[in-house]
Each structure stands twice: as structure tokens, then as C-alpha cells.
Design an enzyme around this catalytic site. Structure first.
Site, PDB file in Angstrom:
ATOM      1  N   GLN A   1      33.250  34.804  47.195  1.00 16.34           N
ATOM      2  CA  GLN A   1      33.822  34.965  45.872  1.00 16.34           C
ATOM      3  C   GLN A   1      33.829  33.847  45.147  1.00 16.34           C
ATOM      4  O   GLN A   1      34.187  33.184  45.818  1.00 16.34           O
ATOM      5  CB  GLN A   1      35.335  35.039  46.763  1.00 16.34           C
TER       6      GLN A   1
ATOM      7  N   GLU B   1      38.428  34.618  53.578  1.00 14.22           N
ATOM      8  CA  GLU B   1      39.552  36.199  54.412  1.00 14.22           C
ATOM      9  C   GLU B   1      37.839  36.240  54.757  1.00 14.22           C
ATOM     10  O   GLU B   1      38.189  38.107  54.876  1.00 14.22           O
ATOM     11  CB  GLU B   1      40.407  36.231  53.381  1.00 14.22           C
TER      12      GLU B   1
ATOM     13  N   TYR C   1      48.617  33.646  42.441  1.00  8.07           N
ATOM     14  CA  TYR C   1      49.731  33.123  43.722  1.00  8.07           C
ATOM     15  C   TYR C   1      50.772  33.646  43.694  1.00  8.07           C
ATOM     16  O   TYR C   1      51.858  34.270  44.290  1.00  8.07           O
ATOM     17  CB  TYR C   1      48.444  32.485  44.352  1.00  8.07           C
TER      18      TYR C   1
HETATM   19  N1  BES Z   1      40.559  34.558  48.280  1.00  3.31           N
HETATM   20  C1  BES Z   1      41.217  33.061  48.436  1.00  3.31           C
HETATM   21  C2  BES Z   1      40.129  31.771  48.232  1.00  3.31           C
HETATM   22  C3  BES Z   1      39.570  32.559  46.937  1.00  3.31           C
HETATM   23  C4  BES Z   1      39.624  32.170  45.507  1.00  3.31           C
HETATM   24  C5  BES Z   1      37.730  32.638  46.779  1.00  3.31           C
HETATM   25  C6  BES Z   1      38.963  32.499  44.618  1.00  3.31           C
HETATM   26  C7  BES Z   1      36.887  32.693  45.969  1.00  3.31           C
HETATM   27  C8  BES Z   1      38.169  32.499  44.391  1.00  3.31           C
HETATM   28  C9  BES Z   1      41.554  32.440  49.613  1.00  3.31           C
HETATM   29  O1  BES Z   1      42.518  33.619  50.998  1.00  3.31           O
HETATM   30  C10 BES Z   1      42.951  31.423  49.625  1.00  3.31           C
HETATM   31  O2  BES Z   1      43.968  31.916  48.771  1.00  3.31           O
HETATM   32  N2  BES Z   1      42.800  29.974  49.968  1.00  3.31           N
HETATM   33  C11 BES Z   1      43.699  29.456  49.527  1.00  3.31           C
HETATM   34  C12 BES Z   1      44.925  29.110  50.641  1.00  3.31           C
HETATM   35  C13 BES Z   1      46.188  28.751  50.372  1.00  3.31           C
HETATM   36  C14 BES Z   1      46.807  29.695  49.322  1.00  3.31           C
HETATM   37  C15 BES Z   1      46.852  28.873  52.112  1.00  3.31           C
HETATM   38  C16 BES Z   1      42.921  27.856  49.469  1.00  3.31           C
HETATM   39  O3  BES Z   1      41.839  27.660  49.484  1.00  3.31           O
HETATM   40  O4  BES Z   1      43.642  26.901  49.244  1.00  3.31           O
HETATM   41 ZN    ZN Z   2      43.670  34.371  49.737  1.00  2.18          ZN
END
Ligand code: BES
Ligand code: ZN
Length: 618
Positions: A156, A286, A398
Site C-alpha cells: 500500500q 492489514e 483517520y
Molecule cells: N493501512 C494502514 C497503513 C498504511 C496507510 C499503509 C497508508 C500505506 C499507506 C494501516 O491500517 C494503518 O492505518 N496503520 C496505522 C495503525 C494505527 C492507525 C492504529 C499505523 O501504521 O500507524
Molecule cells: Zn488502517
């Protein structure tokens, strides 16, 4: 017109090529996608057979990516590819012409492959190169056990094309099988059905039977082992981390059960987590059936496991119902944060959930402040054409996404909102949706039906936060704020109260120091609580930010900051600290550390920090 064309050609071909692929990919119209060269309305991939060898000596993956395709009368199929060596291409087993288009530094190149009307399978022979952005090859020294090398991928948003030539748009859905050959001492795992023990010969066969988007194809290779938590959950980690991870995530089965109770059956059978080395650039990712996680989430007391709830929630919002384009990223993340909070509330109660929501609310406030000169970036629906989609991946999606959904919930009642969400996931399972379709679905299935008016468009298409926002109250945090105020006034703090604090309360405490907090006061706090040496990565991170803000240098904190930045590659953590240096006119100090730390970071992290510190890699 497109609908007509595709329905017609599929009717004509009913018993042949359309027939076997429509099961996975129902006839659909793909919308314009600024971050992929593919033209899936003309010819689309539906299944991947990957056969690759992972070579640690050369740090190259080589092999074949072979696709079943659905051709809607086109003479070529276009794949995305970036920094790959394309050696040969075949259509149904015969060499075919292919052309490599112009290079774009964000998107890579279009790989156009000649096909015939009845071509069923396209096979690309390829190799990765040392410029790959998805892969991070780690030396033994960069792992937990320090004995064997490690490799992981991060797909991603648009990095899968740097390790597999593919139609790299979230609208694409494909099933996959993979044969992966690795050194016999190591084990390979993917976002698929996984082995639980090592094989003798280092050959692993994987199967992902449900159609997923390309950004969710993932691979990790290392000296890892598996330990189950329940018959459908468990952890993979290096030896020295396995028991710690197993303890930390021991509520995982309960999380899955709570999630299912809220919004329907878990669709992916197995839910495992792999704990990666500390350079992993995210908290969690994820990947279906196998969430990838940072070791910084292991605090020893399960206090940071909302991250697991978050990645689990993506099994519905994101993996089952996927954002059609990266402009709709908030559909993945905003819904996931909402769902995460609901899982946390169900398992641990309202107090914990509200503290988490308040932390997110403060993140949002800081993000809004950071975007005060570019308010366009504070809209939920983004316009990322011509930009790297990573630019849109900040806390607006978010935390503003969460606030929108929470406000909606409070407006319509939780009961109605839950019924609506459950139907939304069920009716959109294994498909993609975008903001406009969501608004229509919301109007028809929740708002109009109940005679409710709601300023949805304002929330989604306007910058900032509308006045009708839900107010998130946390009594625990109010008390923490009292203690901060009192300490700044009196220089004393009631340690009897702080002994009952959860890590969330500590984080809130540290983040809310006023600007006029003195160095002396920082020192008093550090002497009393030894925050510089906190074993909780989150508390340590916010404390380091404050040490920089307040020019505090006691307790060897500078050394600790440097060690933290050198070992941890989690982008959110390290960018928070580098940003603090920059904000306080200490960019030279940041650069001195960054020059040493950079080689430990994944490309996702170096991209962000290079920009922030205006660092030129060459
Ligand atoms: N899908 C995201 C990580 C991501 C976002 C990868 C955009 C590439 C591009 C993952 O689910 C996420 O949101 N991770 C957060 C966790 C948190 C919000 C609990 C992180 O990595 O901090
Ligand atoms: Zn996420």
C-alpha cells in the site's frame, strides 16, 4: 456505452472466457484511476500465479507472474511496473510483443502486452532491482535475533508494482497462488493460507482463494515460527519475540469474536499477526489473513493492542469493502478507526475507547494546524492526481473520518447506525466503492429512510470540521489535564494518583505540557518517572518530542533519542520526532542523526523524511 459493450461481449462469449471469471469479478465498470496505467475496462487480470525465488545474496526476487485475464476485445493489456527488469512476456505460452512506456517517478511505467481476443493467460518473466520500493532486505543485525536476514514487502498504496508487474489499482480484485523459494533456514509467509512450520527445502506454496486488491499482496521471509492463540488466530515472530508477541496479542480471538458480533462474519477464515523487525514503516498493515505489525506495539502489558483491533477491522473496511481510488482513502481508514473504537469499547469498556478517541481528536487538531495553509488537504475526499497517494495518508482520513462517523452515529442512534453498517459491509463484500457511491447508499439506506437530515456533503467535501461534531469526553483525561496544570503551578505531583495511570493517560499527560513548562520541571518529571527510559514506545516517543520542544537534555535523553531513531523505522514515530527538531530550528541535529539512521529505514519512511528535512540522498 461501456456497460453496453461489456455486457454484449460477455453475452456473446457467455460460455467461454467471461464465464469462468465472472464468478470472481462480476461485470463492472472501472472508474478513472489517476494512479494506475491499467485500462481494466478493456482487459483485466482476475488471477495470479506467482513463481518466484528470493535471493538474499543478490537481494533480488526473480521468476514469473502469470495472469488469467478477462479480455473485453482489446489488442493489449496494460500492467503497472516500476523498477522491474522485464525479461520476456508470453500470451498463452507463446512469446508476445510488449512495450515499455515512459517512466513517471511516482507511477512507474505502463507495460503494454499484445494479446489476442481469446488470450486467456499472460506470463511475465521478470526480476526486481535494487531500486525496488516495496521490499526491504534486512541484514541479520537489523532483526530481533540477529542471526538470519529478513525480507518483507509493503504494497500500500502503489508499491506492489515494484515487486510484481500488475494492474495496481485498488479496484482490481484477484485471487492468487504463489510458489516461493527461499533459503532452507528461513520460512516464507504471505497474505494467504500459510505454513505453520518450515519446510525442508525452502519451497512454500500459497493460496489466496478470495479476490483481493493488489496492494494487499504481501510476503515476509525470515527465521520465524508460529504460535497459535486460538484455532483461527495466532502469531508469527522471530524466536526471541515469539512468547512476548503471544502474550501481548492473547486477546486476539476475543477481538475477532467482538468484531463479528458487531458487523458480521469474519470473511478470511484465519487471522494471524506477524511481528516484523523494527524498521517496518507502519504500526500495522492489514494484509489479509496475516497482519504485518511493528515490534514497537509490544509493550509487555497489552496497552497498545488497539493497533491489532485496527488492522482486524480492516478485514471489513478496506479488505472486504475497498476504496476505489486513493482519493477515497478515508473510506478505508475512517471506517476502520470507527470500527477499532467499537471493538475496544466492547472488550475493554467506554473509558478506554474514549481515551483513544480523545488522542485521535488531538492528532486531528494538530494535523489541521499543520495544514492551515493548504486547507484543501483537510477534506475527506481528496484530489491526489499528479501527486503521490502517500501525500493523502495523514490523520485527516483517520480522525476526521472517525469524527464524521461518530457524529453520524450520535445523530441517528447507535442501533440504527450499527444495522446500517452491517448491511453496508454485507452488500458491498468483495467489491470497491467510492465516496459518491457511499453518499448515495447512506442517503437511501439510513438518512432518507429515517427522515434524518445530515450535512454529509459538508463533512466530506469541505475543509475543516463542521459545527455539529460529536464532543468526545474522557473523564480520565480531564483529571490528567488537572494534574498537568497543577504541576506547572506547584512543581509537585501526586505520585499516588499516577501509579494508577494507564499508558494512554501517560501519553495524554506528556502531550499536554504547556509551552512554558521549564527545563527544571522536565527534569523533575524525569527524575520522578524516568520517562526517558520508558519501555512503552508510545510514551517514549511523545516524551522525546517534548524533550526537543523544551530543550531538555538530562538523563542522557539525547542519546536515547538517537538510539530510538536509529532502531525504529515506524514512520509515524520517527516523523513526529524529526518534525519536532525541525519546528524548533534544530534541523542540523535532525540531519546528523538521519544520516546515520537512514539506511535502516524502508523507502516509505525515507521518502517522507527526505522531503521533510530536504535531504538529498545522492
Ligand atoms: N493501512 C494502514 C497503513 C498504511 C496507510 C499503509 C497508508 C500505506 C499507506 C494501516 O491500517 C494503518 O492505518 N496503520 C496505522 C495503525 C494505527 C492507525 C492504529 C499505523 O501504521 O500507524
Ligand atoms: Zn488502517
Amino acid at each position: 456505452m461501456r456497460i453496453l459493450v461489456s455486457v454484449l461481449s460477455c453475452t456473446l462469449l457467455l460460455l467461454s472466457s467471461c464465464n469462468d471469471t465472472t464468478k470472481q469479478t462480476p461485470l463492472m465498470i472501472y472508474i478513472e484511476e489517476p494512479h494506475s496505467f491499467a485500462k481494466p475496462n478493456e482487459a483485466v487480470i482476475t488471477h495470479l500465479d506467482l513463481d518466484i525465488k528470493v535471493d538474499f545474496a543478490t537481494e533480488i526476487i526473480s521468476g514469473t507472474a502469470s495472469y488469467l485475464i478477462n479480455n473485453n476485445d482489446a489488442s493489449e493489456i496494460i500492467l503497472d511496473s516500476k523498477y522491474l527488469d522485464i525479461e520476456n512476456v508470453q500470451a498463452d505460452g507463446e512469446d508476445t510483443n510488449f512495450a515499455i512506456g515512459n517512466f513517471d517517478k511516482t507511477l512507474g511505467i505502463p507495460l503494454s502486452i499484445s494479446i489476442k481476443k481469446d488470450t486467456k493467460r499472460v506470463t511475465v518473466f521478470y526480476k526486481t532491482t535494487d531500486r525496488t520500493e516495496a521490499l526491504q532486505w534486512l541484514k541479520p543485525q537489523q532483526t530481533a535475533d540477529k542471526e538470519q536476514p529478513f525480507l518483507f514487502t509493503q504494497g500500500q498504496a502503489i508499491l506492489t508494482r515494484t515487486w510484481i508487474p500488475i494492474q495496481d489499482s485498488p479496484q482490481i480484485r484477484l485471487t492468487y497462488n504463489a510458489k516461493v523459494t527461499v533459503p532452507a533456514e528461513l520460512m516464507a509467509v504471505m497474505s494467504a493460507e500459510n505454513p505453520k512450520t518450515k519446510t525442508q527445502d525452502g519451497v512454500y506454496n500459497f493460496k489466496m482463494a478470495q479476490p483481493i486488491s493488489p496492494y494487499l499482496i504481501a510476503l515476509a521471509v525470515g527465521d520465524i515460527a508460529y504460535k497459535p492463540i486460538s484455532n483461527r488466530t495466532g502469531v508469527y515472530a522471530e524466536k526471541s519475540m515469539l512468547d512476548k508477541a503471544h502474550f501481548e496479542f492473547s486477546d486476539m480471538e476475543n477481538m475477532v469474536a467482538s468484531a463479528e458480533k458487531l458487523y458480521g462474519t469474519y470473511a478470511w477464515e484465519q487471522f494471524d499477526v506477524i511481528v516484523l523487525p523494527p524498521s517496518f514503516p507502519f504500526g500495522g498493515m492489514e494484509n489479509p489473513r496475516l497482519t504485518f505489525a511493528t515490534p514497537t506495539v509490544i509493550a509487555g502489558d497489552k496497552s497498545l493492542t488497539s493497533l491489532i483491533a485496527h488492522e482486524l477491522a480492516h478485514s471489513w473496511s478496506g479488505n472486504l469493502v475497498t476504496n476505489a481510488t486513493w482519493d477515497d482513502f478515508w473510506l478505508n481508514e475512517g471506517f476502520t478507526v470507527y470500527f477499532e473504537m467499537r471493538i475496544m469499547e466492547a472488550l475493554y469498556g467506554k473509558d478506554r475507547a474514549n481515551m483513544l478517541a480523545r488522542i485521535g481528536r488531538q492528532d486531528l487538531e494538530e494535523e489541521l494546524e499543520g495544514f492551515k495553509d493548504t486547507p484543501e488537504d483537510t477534506k475527506l475526499k481528496l484530489h491526489l492526481e499528479g501527486r503521490n497517494p502517500d501525500d493523502g495518508m495523514n490523520s485527516i482520513a483517520y480522525d476526521k473520518g472517525y469524527l464524521f462517523l461518530r457524529t453520524l452515529e450520535e445523530t441517528v442512534s447507535r442501533e440504527k447506525f450499527d444495522a446500517f453498517l452491517k448491511n453496508y459491509f454485507e452488500s458491498h463484500a468483495f467489491s470497491t466503492t467510492n465516496t459518491e457511491k457511499f453518499i448515495k447508499y447512506l442517503n437511501e439506506n439510513l438518512l432518507e429512510k429515517n427522515g434524518i437530515t445530515f450535512n454529509t456533503e459538508k463533512w466530506i467535501y469541505q475543509p475543516g470540521i463542521p459545527e455539529n461534531q460529536a464532543i468526545i469526553v474522557s473523564d480520565k483525561f480531564e483529571k490528567v489535564e488537572d494534574i498537568v496544570r497543577n504541576f506547572v503551578k506547584t512543581n509537585s505531583i501526586d505520585t499516588a494518583i499516577t501509579t494508577t495511570w494507564t499508558p494512554q493517560e501517560w501519553v495524554h499527560f506528556v502531550r499536554n505540557f504547556p509551552e512554558n513548562m521549564s527545563v527544571k520541571q522536565m527534569e523533575t518529571l524525569d527524575k520522578t518517572f524516568n520517562l526517558t527510559n520508558s519501555n512503552n514506545s508510545y510514551i517514549a516517543m511523545v516524551w522525546y518530542e517534548q524533550a526537543i520542544n523544551h530543550n531538555y537534555h538530562g538523563n542522557n535523553v539525547d542519546e536515547r533519542i538517537e538510539t530510538f531513531l536509529t532502531q525504529v523505522g515506524r514512520r509515524w514515530y520517527v516523523s513526529t520526532i524529526y518534525k519536532a527538531f525541525k519546528r524548533n530550528n534544530k534541523t542540523a541535529e535532525a540531519l546528523a542523526i538521519y544520516k546515520k539512521a537512514r539506511e535502516n529505514y524502508h523507502s516509505v519512511t525515507t521518502n517522507t523524511i527526505d522531503d521533510m528535512l530536504e535531504f538529498n540522498a545522492k
